[in-house]
Each structure stands twice: as C-alpha cells, then as structure tokens.
Design a protein around this motif. Structure first.
Motif, PDB file in Angstrom:
ATOM      1  N   MET A  92       1.356  11.457   1.790  1.00  0.00           N
ATOM      2  CA  MET A  92       2.337  10.406   2.059  1.00  0.00           C
ATOM      3  C   MET A  92       2.465  10.165   3.562  1.00  0.00           C
ATOM      4  O   MET A  92       2.513   9.020   4.015  1.00  0.00           O
ATOM      5  CB  MET A  92       3.705  10.799   1.480  1.00  0.00           C
ATOM      6  CG  MET A  92       3.787  10.702  -0.026  1.00  0.00           C
ATOM      7  SD  MET A  92       5.377  11.331  -0.641  1.00  0.00           S
ATOM      8  CE  MET A  92       6.542  10.225   0.174  1.00  0.00           C
ATOM      9  N   ASN A  93       2.575  11.250   4.338  1.00  0.00           N
ATOM     10  CA  ASN A  93       2.713  11.150   5.801  1.00  0.00           C
ATOM     11  C   ASN A  93       3.845  10.212   6.217  1.00  0.00           C
ATOM     12  O   ASN A  93       3.712   9.423   7.164  1.00  0.00           O
ATOM     13  CB  ASN A  93       1.394  10.671   6.436  1.00  0.00           C
ATOM     14  CG  ASN A  93       0.322  11.737   6.384  1.00  0.00           C
ATOM     15  OD1 ASN A  93       0.617  12.932   6.434  1.00  0.00           O
ATOM     16  ND2 ASN A  93      -0.939  11.325   6.266  1.00  0.00           N
ATOM     17  N   GLY A  94       4.967  10.280   5.493  1.00  0.00           N
ATOM     18  CA  GLY A  94       6.140   9.483   5.851  1.00  0.00           C
ATOM     19  C   GLY A  94       6.058   8.020   5.469  1.00  0.00           C
ATOM     20  O   GLY A  94       6.960   7.232   5.780  1.00  0.00           O
ATOM     21  N   ARG A  95       4.993   7.627   4.776  1.00  0.00           N
ATOM     22  CA  ARG A  95       4.817   6.214   4.435  1.00  0.00           C
ATOM     23  C   ARG A  95       5.471   5.872   3.098  1.00  0.00           C
ATOM     24  O   ARG A  95       5.617   6.726   2.227  1.00  0.00           O
ATOM     25  CB  ARG A  95       3.322   5.884   4.346  1.00  0.00           C
ATOM     26  CG  ARG A  95       2.562   6.111   5.640  1.00  0.00           C
ATOM     27  CD  ARG A  95       1.072   5.950   5.458  1.00  0.00           C
ATOM     28  NE  ARG A  95       0.493   7.002   4.623  1.00  0.00           N
ATOM     29  CZ  ARG A  95      -0.814   7.152   4.395  1.00  0.00           C
ATOM     30  NH1 ARG A  95      -1.668   6.306   4.941  1.00  0.00           N
ATOM     31  NH2 ARG A  95      -1.252   8.129   3.633  1.00  0.00           N
ATOM     32  N   TYR A 143      11.719  14.652  -7.430  1.00  0.00           N
ATOM     33  CA  TYR A 143      11.219  15.241  -6.197  1.00  0.00           C
ATOM     34  C   TYR A 143      10.024  14.431  -5.715  1.00  0.00           C
ATOM     35  O   TYR A 143       9.411  13.675  -6.483  1.00  0.00           O
ATOM     36  CB  TYR A 143      10.790  16.693  -6.426  1.00  0.00           C
ATOM     37  CG  TYR A 143       9.809  16.839  -7.571  1.00  0.00           C
ATOM     38  CD1 TYR A 143       8.433  16.762  -7.356  1.00  0.00           C
ATOM     39  CD2 TYR A 143      10.262  17.020  -8.878  1.00  0.00           C
ATOM     40  CE1 TYR A 143       7.535  16.867  -8.403  1.00  0.00           C
ATOM     41  CE2 TYR A 143       9.370  17.126  -9.926  1.00  0.00           C
ATOM     42  CZ  TYR A 143       8.015  17.051  -9.695  1.00  0.00           C
ATOM     43  OH  TYR A 143       7.127  17.149 -10.747  1.00  0.00           O
ATOM     44  N   ALA A 144       9.702  14.571  -4.453  1.00  0.00           N
ATOM     45  CA  ALA A 144       8.572  13.837  -3.888  1.00  0.00           C
ATOM     46  C   ALA A 144       7.309  14.686  -3.918  1.00  0.00           C
ATOM     47  O   ALA A 144       7.343  15.868  -3.582  1.00  0.00           O
ATOM     48  CB  ALA A 144       8.879  13.423  -2.453  1.00  0.00           C
ATOM     49  N   THR A 150       1.223  15.246  -1.588  1.00  0.00           N
ATOM     50  CA  THR A 150      -0.224  15.047  -1.717  1.00  0.00           C
ATOM     51  C   THR A 150      -0.549  14.461  -3.086  1.00  0.00           C
ATOM     52  O   THR A 150      -0.163  15.024  -4.118  1.00  0.00           O
ATOM     53  CB  THR A 150      -0.972  16.377  -1.542  1.00  0.00           C
ATOM     54  OG1 THR A 150      -0.611  16.957  -0.287  1.00  0.00           O
ATOM     55  CG2 THR A 150      -2.478  16.163  -1.570  1.00  0.00           C
ATOM     56  N   TYR A 151      -1.211  13.331  -3.089  1.00  0.00           N
ATOM     57  CA  TYR A 151      -1.594  12.654  -4.341  1.00  0.00           C
ATOM     58  C   TYR A 151      -2.278  13.651  -5.273  1.00  0.00           C
ATOM     59  O   TYR A 151      -3.204  14.367  -4.879  1.00  0.00           O
ATOM     60  CB  TYR A 151      -2.537  11.502  -4.014  1.00  0.00           C
ATOM     61  CG  TYR A 151      -3.101  10.806  -5.232  1.00  0.00           C
ATOM     62  CD1 TYR A 151      -2.303   9.982  -6.008  1.00  0.00           C
ATOM     63  CD2 TYR A 151      -4.429  10.985  -5.600  1.00  0.00           C
ATOM     64  CE1 TYR A 151      -2.815   9.341  -7.126  1.00  0.00           C
ATOM     65  CE2 TYR A 151      -4.955  10.354  -6.709  1.00  0.00           C
ATOM     66  CZ  TYR A 151      -4.143   9.532  -7.472  1.00  0.00           C
ATOM     67  OH  TYR A 151      -4.657   8.914  -8.581  1.00  0.00           O
ATOM     68  N   THR A 152      -1.803  13.704  -6.524  1.00  0.00           N
ATOM     69  CA  THR A 152      -2.266  14.736  -7.450  1.00  0.00           C
ATOM     70  C   THR A 152      -2.604  14.161  -8.815  1.00  0.00           C
ATOM     71  O   THR A 152      -1.821  13.407  -9.404  1.00  0.00           O
ATOM     72  CB  THR A 152      -1.182  15.827  -7.631  1.00  0.00           C
ATOM     73  OG1 THR A 152      -0.910  16.432  -6.366  1.00  0.00           O
ATOM     74  CG2 THR A 152      -1.644  16.897  -8.616  1.00  0.00           C
ATOM     75  N   TRP A 197       2.437  10.899  -7.350  1.00  0.00           N
ATOM     76  CA  TRP A 197       2.489  10.698  -5.896  1.00  0.00           C
ATOM     77  C   TRP A 197       3.846  10.128  -5.549  1.00  0.00           C
ATOM     78  O   TRP A 197       4.378   9.303  -6.318  1.00  0.00           O
ATOM     79  CB  TRP A 197       1.371   9.761  -5.437  1.00  0.00           C
ATOM     80  CG  TRP A 197       1.011   9.936  -3.985  1.00  0.00           C
ATOM     81  CD1 TRP A 197       1.333  10.977  -3.179  1.00  0.00           C
ATOM     82  CD2 TRP A 197       0.244   9.028  -3.183  1.00  0.00           C
ATOM     83  NE1 TRP A 197       0.816  10.805  -1.912  1.00  0.00           N
ATOM     84  CE2 TRP A 197       0.146   9.614  -1.886  1.00  0.00           C
ATOM     85  CE3 TRP A 197      -0.351   7.810  -3.413  1.00  0.00           C
ATOM     86  CZ2 TRP A 197      -0.544   9.003  -0.836  1.00  0.00           C
ATOM     87  CZ3 TRP A 197      -1.040   7.195  -2.380  1.00  0.00           C
ATOM     88  CH2 TRP A 197      -1.139   7.790  -1.095  1.00  0.00           C
ATOM     89  N   ASP A 198       4.371  10.562  -4.408  1.00  0.00           N
ATOM     90  CA  ASP A 198       5.715  10.159  -4.007  1.00  0.00           C
ATOM     91  C   ASP A 198       6.689  10.558  -5.132  1.00  0.00           C
ATOM     92  O   ASP A 198       6.673  11.699  -5.567  1.00  0.00           O
ATOM     93  CB  ASP A 198       5.741   8.657  -3.717  1.00  0.00           C
ATOM     94  CG  ASP A 198       6.965   8.234  -2.906  1.00  0.00           C
ATOM     95  OD1 ASP A 198       7.892   9.047  -2.757  1.00  0.00           O
ATOM     96  OD2 ASP A 198       6.996   7.081  -2.431  1.00  0.00           O
ATOM     97  N   HIS A 199       7.480   9.629  -5.633  1.00  0.00           N
ATOM     98  CA  HIS A 199       8.418   9.947  -6.718  1.00  0.00           C
ATOM     99  C   HIS A 199       7.957   9.357  -8.051  1.00  0.00           C
ATOM    100  O   HIS A 199       8.758   9.186  -8.969  1.00  0.00           O
ATOM    101  CB  HIS A 199       9.811   9.402  -6.384  1.00  0.00           C
ATOM    102  CG  HIS A 199      10.533  10.203  -5.341  1.00  0.00           C
ATOM    103  ND1 HIS A 199      10.325  10.023  -3.990  1.00  0.00           N
ATOM    104  CD2 HIS A 199      11.432  11.220  -5.445  1.00  0.00           C
ATOM    105  CE1 HIS A 199      11.089  10.862  -3.298  1.00  0.00           C
ATOM    106  NE2 HIS A 199      11.761  11.607  -4.156  1.00  0.00           N
TER     107      HIS A 199
END
Length: 277
Positions: A50-53, A139-140, A143-145, A162-164
C-alpha cells in the motif's frame, strides 16, 4: 499505448545490461501450490504494498481492468478441471484480471497467462467472466495477498486481500470417479491400502459400509496399532455401531497410554464422550 509498450520493451532490454545487479523488487514475486483433492493448483503473482496510498478507487481505479497485483499478471495452473463460482475450467494455465467496483468485482479468467500488466488486455482472450461481491475487512492488509483458504478434500477458496478489501473465489473439484478407480485398482494388488480407503470413504460420506469393511481388514492386519483402533472407533460410530465404537476406542486409549501418545489419549477421551451421549 505504443508509448507504454515501447517503454516496457526498453526497460526489459536495459534490465539485461544489469543482469548481475541485486536489488529488492518493489513488488515481490511469489508462487504457491495447493493440492485440492488429488491434484495441484499453482498460482504465481506479484505483491505490491500500500505504501500509504489509497488503493481501490485510487491506485486501482473503479471500472477498469486491473492485473490483480503488480508487474506480470497472475498465472494460475490447474492440473485437473475445476469449477470456480460454478464455472467449469479445464486443466491448463490461465491469466487473472479483475474489474473492481465498489459493490461488485468482475473476475476475468484469460486464456493468455503471460502478459505485463493490463496495458494490452484484449477481451477476445477471455475464457470467462463472472461477478462476485467484495467484503470489507476490519484491518488493513499492507501487502497484496492471494491465498488458498478453507481447503477440504474437494474444495478451496482463493482469497484476494488488499487494503480493507477481500474477495473470495470458491473452487470445487469432482474427482470421485478417478479416486474410486485408483482405490479399486490398488485393492487388486498384494498391498491393499485398507486404511487409506476406509478414511476416504469415511471423510467423503460416500460408502460407510465399505469404510467399515476396510477398517476391519486394516485392524485385522495390525491389531495393536492405536491410530487404526481409533479410526475404527470413528467409523463404527458413524455407521451406528456405538458399542463397537466404544470397545475399539477403549483399546486405542490403552495402547496410546502405553506409548504415552497424548494426542490420541485426548482424541479417544473425546470420542468416548460422543459415543456415550
């Protein structure tokens, strides 16, 4: 489009110049293999962070074809035919894309499995499309999984997180005919797999009478093995023979105590409770 493709080719050529360079990839690659039933499903994909994006509706626009990860598209290989969300897919290797939207995702199984990104995606290469509903995670996931979850002898769930956001693809296999043929063939040999056959018929609720027959043969061949006695008790209980189940479980319990096998001491105590109800 030409500019994008030319840039990618240039990057590929320049990478060759620095073949000895060792630096971590921005999006790590991974490969996972999961046996579903008696055949493998292998998935290769890349994992951006994600790196904050903002991911969906940001980095990954709604309504556009997305490569389900980073770099090259995910490639999934089925050793045998499977069904995903009720759609049959023959054995082979396929590419994965998606069109994410807020309330639904369109999943694309492509006949093309080797492609960088979705820049040259062509709907003519689609094997099939279907829609699924995404769900929100509390939860966030940084790393894309992609992972295989809830694996049973005839099914698994391919989860995308990924993300939420989470999307789940339900996969099933029908291998009963192949497994039965394999068991029948093995039973015609000198080394008959009585234990394995009994467990299969028990686990899959296909033929409890055969399960009883085969576990009795296994017990007869090895009368002092705690785990065979335990499985005999399980199978007899399922067949409705409570008295036989209790007797076999007690024998298994004594053998497990003798060898100090705590796992089977616990299992037998639990089985005896069930049989006594």
């Amino acid at each position: 489009m030409k500019t994008v493709i030319t840039t990618l080719i240039s990057l590929s050529l320049s990478t060759g110049i620095y073949a000895q360079l060792k630096v971590p990839a921005a999006s790590s690659g991974t490969s996972i293999t999961q046996k579903v039933g008696i055949h493998d499903v292998t998935l290769k994909y890349n994992r951006p962070n994600m790196n904050g994006r903002k991911i969906f509706g940001g980095l990954v626009p709604y309504g556009s074809v997305w490569r389900l990860g980073a770099n090259g598209i995910p490639a999934i290989t089925f050793e045998d035919a499977v069904s995903i969300e009720g759609h049959k897919i023959e054995a082979g290797t396929y590419g994965l894309f998606a069109i994410p939207e807020k309330d639904k995702w369109t999943i694309i199984i492509s006949k093309k499995s080797n492609q960088w990104g979705s820049y040259t995606y062509n709907q003519a290469d689609d094997l099939l499309r279907f829609t699924v509903k995404p769900s929100n995670l509390s939860y966030a996931v940084e790393t894309y999984t992609m992972s295989f979850d809830n694996v049973t002898p005839a099914a698994a769930v391919l989860s995308i997180e990924w993300d939420h956001t989470q999307v789940q693809l339900h996969m099933t296999v029908d291998q009963k005919a192949e497994i039965t043929a394999s068991l029948d063939s093995a039973m015609a040999t000198d080394k008959k797999p009585y234990m394995q056959a009994a467990q299969y018929y028990y686990d899959n609720n296909t033929d409890i009478k055969k399960a009883v027959e085969y576990i009795n043969e296994a017990d007869k061949a090895q009368p002092n093995v705690f785990y065979i006695k335990y499985w005999k008790a399980k199978i007899l209980l399922k067949s409705g023979d409570k008295a036989g189940a209790i007797a076999s479980s007690k024998e298994s319990l004594e053998l497990a105590k003798k060898d100090n096998i705590q796992e089977y001491i616990n299992l037998n105590n639990e089985l005896l409770k069930q049989a006594g109800k």
